[in-house]
Design a protein around this motif. Structure first.
Motif, mmCIF file in Angstrom:
data_model
loop_
_atom_site.group_PDB
_atom_site.id
_atom_site.type_symbol
_atom_site.label_atom_id
_atom_site.label_comp_id
_atom_site.label_asym_id
_atom_site.label_seq_id
_atom_site.Cartn_x
_atom_site.Cartn_y
_atom_site.Cartn_z
ATOM 1 N N HIS A 1 51.397 6.081 26.161
ATOM 2 C CA HIS A 1 51.600 7.442 26.124
ATOM 3 C C HIS A 1 53.041 7.528 25.775
ATOM 4 C CE1 HIS A 1 52.264 11.730 26.304
ATOM 5 N NE2 HIS A 1 50.814 11.898 26.361
ATOM 6 N N ALA A 2 53.278 8.135 24.401
ATOM 7 C CA ALA A 2 54.888 8.102 23.901
ATOM 8 C C ALA A 2 55.745 8.799 25.120
ATOM 9 C CB ALA A 2 54.898 9.138 22.840
ATOM 10 N N ALA A 3 55.332 9.539 25.927
ATOM 11 C CA ALA A 3 56.483 10.079 27.021
ATOM 12 C C ALA A 3 56.558 9.125 28.042
ATOM 13 C CB ALA A 3 55.667 11.470 27.471
ATOM 14 N N GLU A 4 55.570 7.923 28.223
ATOM 15 C CA GLU A 4 55.698 7.013 29.234
ATOM 16 C C GLU A 4 56.736 5.915 28.886
ATOM 17 O OE1 GLU A 4 54.222 7.749 32.145
ATOM 18 O OE2 GLU A 4 54.443 5.790 33.215
ATOM 19 N N LEU A 5 57.214 5.883 27.720
ATOM 20 C CA LEU A 5 57.856 4.631 27.241
ATOM 21 C C LEU A 5 58.988 4.634 28.019
ATOM 22 C CD1 LEU A 5 56.947 2.707 24.972
ATOM 23 C CD2 LEU A 5 58.514 3.862 23.575
ATOM 24 N N ILE B 1 49.904 16.732 14.662
ATOM 25 C CA ILE B 1 49.210 17.338 15.803
ATOM 26 C C ILE B 1 50.083 17.700 16.679
ATOM 27 C CG2 ILE B 1 47.079 15.658 15.360
ATOM 28 C CD1 ILE B 1 47.645 14.634 18.158
ATOM 29 N N PRO B 2 49.554 18.837 17.826
ATOM 30 C CA PRO B 2 50.663 19.283 18.561
ATOM 31 C C PRO B 2 51.250 18.115 19.554
ATOM 32 C CG PRO B 2 48.591 20.676 18.953
ATOM 33 C CD PRO B 2 48.410 19.551 17.741
ATOM 34 N N GLY B 3 52.622 18.081 19.495
ATOM 35 C CA GLY B 3 53.223 17.029 20.318
ATOM 36 C C GLY B 3 53.973 15.981 19.293
ATOM 37 N N LYS B 4 53.850 16.398 18.041
ATOM 38 C CA LYS B 4 54.248 15.395 17.140
ATOM 39 C C LYS B 4 55.782 15.202 17.053
ATOM 40 C CE LYS B 4 55.624 16.894 12.802
ATOM 41 N NZ LYS B 4 55.323 17.266 11.420
ATOM 42 N N ASP B 5 56.603 16.503 17.197
ATOM 43 C CA ASP B 5 57.892 16.362 17.595
ATOM 44 C C ASP B 5 58.533 15.632 18.504
ATOM 45 O OD1 ASP B 5 58.010 17.917 15.253
ATOM 46 O OD2 ASP B 5 58.158 19.758 16.185
ATOM 47 N N LYS B 6 57.717 15.852 19.960
ATOM 48 C CA LYS B 6 58.150 14.977 20.917
ATOM 49 C C LYS B 6 58.027 13.643 20.576
ATOM 50 C CE LYS B 6 58.318 18.705 23.663
ATOM 51 N NZ LYS B 6 59.588 19.326 23.775
ATOM 52 N N THR B 7 56.865 13.083 19.814
ATOM 53 C CA THR B 7 56.584 11.743 19.745
ATOM 54 C C THR B 7 57.682 11.117 18.772
ATOM 55 O OG1 THR B 7 54.212 12.217 19.980
ATOM 56 C CG2 THR B 7 54.937 9.821 19.228
ATOM 57 N N VAL C 1 44.125 6.542 20.803
ATOM 58 C CA VAL C 1 44.231 5.826 19.676
ATOM 59 C C VAL C 1 45.160 4.794 19.905
ATOM 60 C CG1 VAL C 1 44.478 5.858 16.979
ATOM 61 C CG2 VAL C 1 43.336 7.690 18.266
ATOM 62 N N ALA C 2 46.166 5.155 20.410
ATOM 63 C CA ALA C 2 47.457 4.053 20.561
ATOM 64 C C ALA C 2 46.783 3.142 21.299
ATOM 65 C CB ALA C 2 48.678 4.671 21.386
#
Ligand code: M6R
Length: 612
Positions: free
Chosen positions: A502-506, A527-533, A482-483
């Protein structure tokens, strides 16, 4: 890309041709023209620029052919070989001026053919690859147009959809296809030819789709279908089921806006009759595998381009998560050229709104050639990919005219979710879970409706950021595609540089670009991963980048400390892409509108990319 229209009948050809070209404007073009044949004379009007300029030229014409003809051809050109100018615009005439042709596709050996013609004293005058074909037809002519066309076509390599006429045989149009769509509209006392059903639909619903290497000869006696060896062939007449006005903008400022607002109905049509609550599964008649056959599917490969590829990514996640079947999505051009490993238990799903995208079609052919089970997921009924895959599932989204794909994406995701459900239920998903998912899929139109009610709020956010020049969209899991899609929407219609990550890739590079005028759209749904994002969004904020947080209803606290918030309905992870993308579509639309962009026909883009 380019659009073709031809008319043979009793009405004023020039009006029907120009109107047909107007209806195909959405495909993207930069020049246009028509040629009409009357009283043994071909009249020509063409220009660089828009259909309104062509219409002005036609209205001002005093040429008897343009004024009186009831037979003619027209074209919108999206420049490939040579700049968009009058000389390169179609229709092209041969050197004698007795033959006229419109062409879609690419003549790959045009230089060789041009040099060969020059040796026989035939000189081409334009920069285009297309012109060589009409010169060749003129050169091959010995009293019968279809003979000359088939002779010439045997000498060229590449793709074509063509319509040809000659003043030597004034009661005839000849059309042929290989790789570029051609559809005939069979009306009362008239026949239309087009590359796109939208040019035909106001006149008739009865259509005949040409297949590769088909030729049709249209005369007062009707339509004769032949192959290139002139053997008669049969192609059935099918009824086009578009609703009246489906391809009109109505009161909306743009097709894109209309199509975004059509999404609840479009998704409703895509899922209608396809959910089986009793068995907790989906019924997709195009994928009519028995449970035993389904159990044997070893891998699902999804191919597509652009927005369709992003929808495929959602499908990939859903198939792996729910059905436990290994799944991969691949850009179709990459798939076709890298010699992919395919086994007989692979299911290859080709996703394409238009059903004509050159790379996706080639990927389908490669997969079939290598023995995979191939399925097409298309919107345009009768399109090449739909027909070549046979085992297809239509989206039923209705015509999508805006170049930026919106309702096709949400319908593609809806169908991919149903496909995942169907596969999952023959594997490890229990009935009650299937039933629950059916319930959520059925609710998707309502979830989208809720996002659409926030149009004004999203517009207000958009106006704050309309002047930025760089943006990032970040997400994880089901929100990663979606991003990517949110960034694609924004860049194509607003011309703002937008990157989906991908949020982790930033942190692995792009974060270096963040500053106070680089907004980051962070997909922070529940959704799972929200806290990481969320952590990644905080890192952006710490570098002074404004953050637009997209959050789930009931979880608004997540947006505390960020600059703006867009709230979308809370729903299970696999459903989240649909309401979330609608919010991003609206954001992109309003930013582009605030910048005064040509939203439905963005620069350099075409609706259907029929060349590699
Ligand atoms: O017709 P297709 O779905 O095969 O088209 C694929 C892409 O060209 C298309 O999705 C493109 O990326 C859109 N303009 C995006 O809005």
């Amino acid at each position: 890309m380019c659009g073709i229209v031809g008319y043979f009948g009793k009405r004023k050809a020039s009006e029907i041709l120009v109107d047909g070209l107007r209806r195909m404007e959405y495909r993207g073009y930069d020049s246009a023209g028509i040629a009409c044949l009357f009283d043994g004379q071909i009249g020509l009007v063409k220009n660089a620029g828009k259909i309104k300029d062509l219409r002005a030229g036609v209205n001002a014409s005093t040429d008897a052919s343009i004024l009186n003809a009831t037979l003619g051809i027209g074209h919108t050109r999206w420049a490939t070989h040579g700049p968009p100018n009058e000389l390169n615009a179609h229709p092209h005439l041969d050197a004698s001026g007795h033959f006229a042709m419109v062409h879609n596709g690419i003549i790959e050996n045009y230089k060789e053919v041009r040099n060969g013609l020059a040796q026989h004293g035939v000189e081409c005058i334009s920069d285009t690859d297309s012109e060589v074909l009409i010169q060749l037809i003129g050169y091959c002519y010995q009293g019968n147009l279809e003979d000359a066309v088939s002779e010439a076509l045997k000498k060229i390599k590449g793709t074509y959809g063509i319509v040809v006429m000659t003043d030597h045989e004034p009661g005839k149009l000849v059309t042929a296809r290989c790789g570029s769509p051609i559809v005939l509209g069979i009306g009362k006392d008239e026949t239309l030819v087009a590359s796109d059903a939208s040019a035909i639909i106001p006149h008739t619903r009865d259509a005949v789709y040409l297949e590769d290497f088909d030729m049709a000869v249209i005369t007062d006696d009707g339509v004769e279908m032949l192959d290139l060896q002139h053997a008669p062939i049969n192609r059935e007449v099918t009824a086009m089921d578009w609703e009246e006005g489906a391809a009109e903008k109505g009161d909306y400022a743009h097709f894109m806006l209309k199509e975004m607002f059509e999404q609840p109905d479009a998704i409703g049509n895509a899922i209608r009759g396809r959910l089986d609550f009793d068995m907790g599964t989906a019924v997709l008649s195009g994928l009519d595998f028995s449970p035993r056959e389904t159990a044997l599917i070893g891998r699902v490969l999804v191919v597509g381009c652009g927005t369709s590829m992003h929808a495929g990514m959602v499908g990939e996640y859903a198939i792996e998560e729910m059905a436990g079947i290994p799944s991969e999505v691949e850009q179709a051009a990459e798939f076709r050229y890298r010699n992919p490993i395919i086994t007989p238990t692979d299911l290859v799903v080709a996703i394409s709104q238009s059903g004509e995208t050159a790379d996706t079609l080639a990927a389908v052919r490669e997969a079939k050639h290598k023995g995979a089970i191939v399925s097409g997921l298309c919107n345009v009924v009768g399109s090449t990919i739909a027909r070549e895959t046979g085992r297809g599932v239509y989206l039923h989204a209705g015509p999508e005219i805006g170049v930026a794909s919106t309702k096709a994406f949400t319908c593609q995701v809806s169908v991919m979710l149903m496909m995942a459900l169907k596969l999952a239920r023959t594997r490890r998903m229990p009935r009650h879970e299937g039933e629950e998912l059916c319930g959520w899929i059925e609710r998707m139109p309502e979830l989208v409706e809720k996002v659409l009610t926030q149009n004004d709020a999203i517009k207000a956010v958009a106006q704050k950021y309309a002047q930025c020049e760089d943006t990032f969209f970040i997400g994880r899991g089901y929100l990663f595609p979606v991003a990517l899609e949110g960034a694609l929407k924004l860049k194509e219609i607003s011309y703002i540089h937008a990157e989906g990550y991908h949020a982790a890739e930033l942190k692995h590079g792009p974060i270096a670009l963040l500053q106070e005028n680089t907004p980051v759209v962070a997909l922070l749904n529940n959704i799972p991963g929200k806290d990481k994002t969320l952590g990644n969004a905080e890192e952006c904020k710490a570098r002074n980048a404004p953050v637009i947080a997209v959050v789930s209803e009931g979880d608004e606290g997540v947006a505390d400390g960020f600059d703006d918030v867009i709230v979308v309905p809370d729903c299970p992870p696999c459903i989240t892409p649909v309401p979330t993308v609608v919010a991003l579509q609206l954001l992109a639309y309003h930013i582009a509108a605030a910048r005064g962009c040509e939203i439905d026909q963005p620069r350099n883009l075409a609706k259907s990319v029929t060349v590699e």
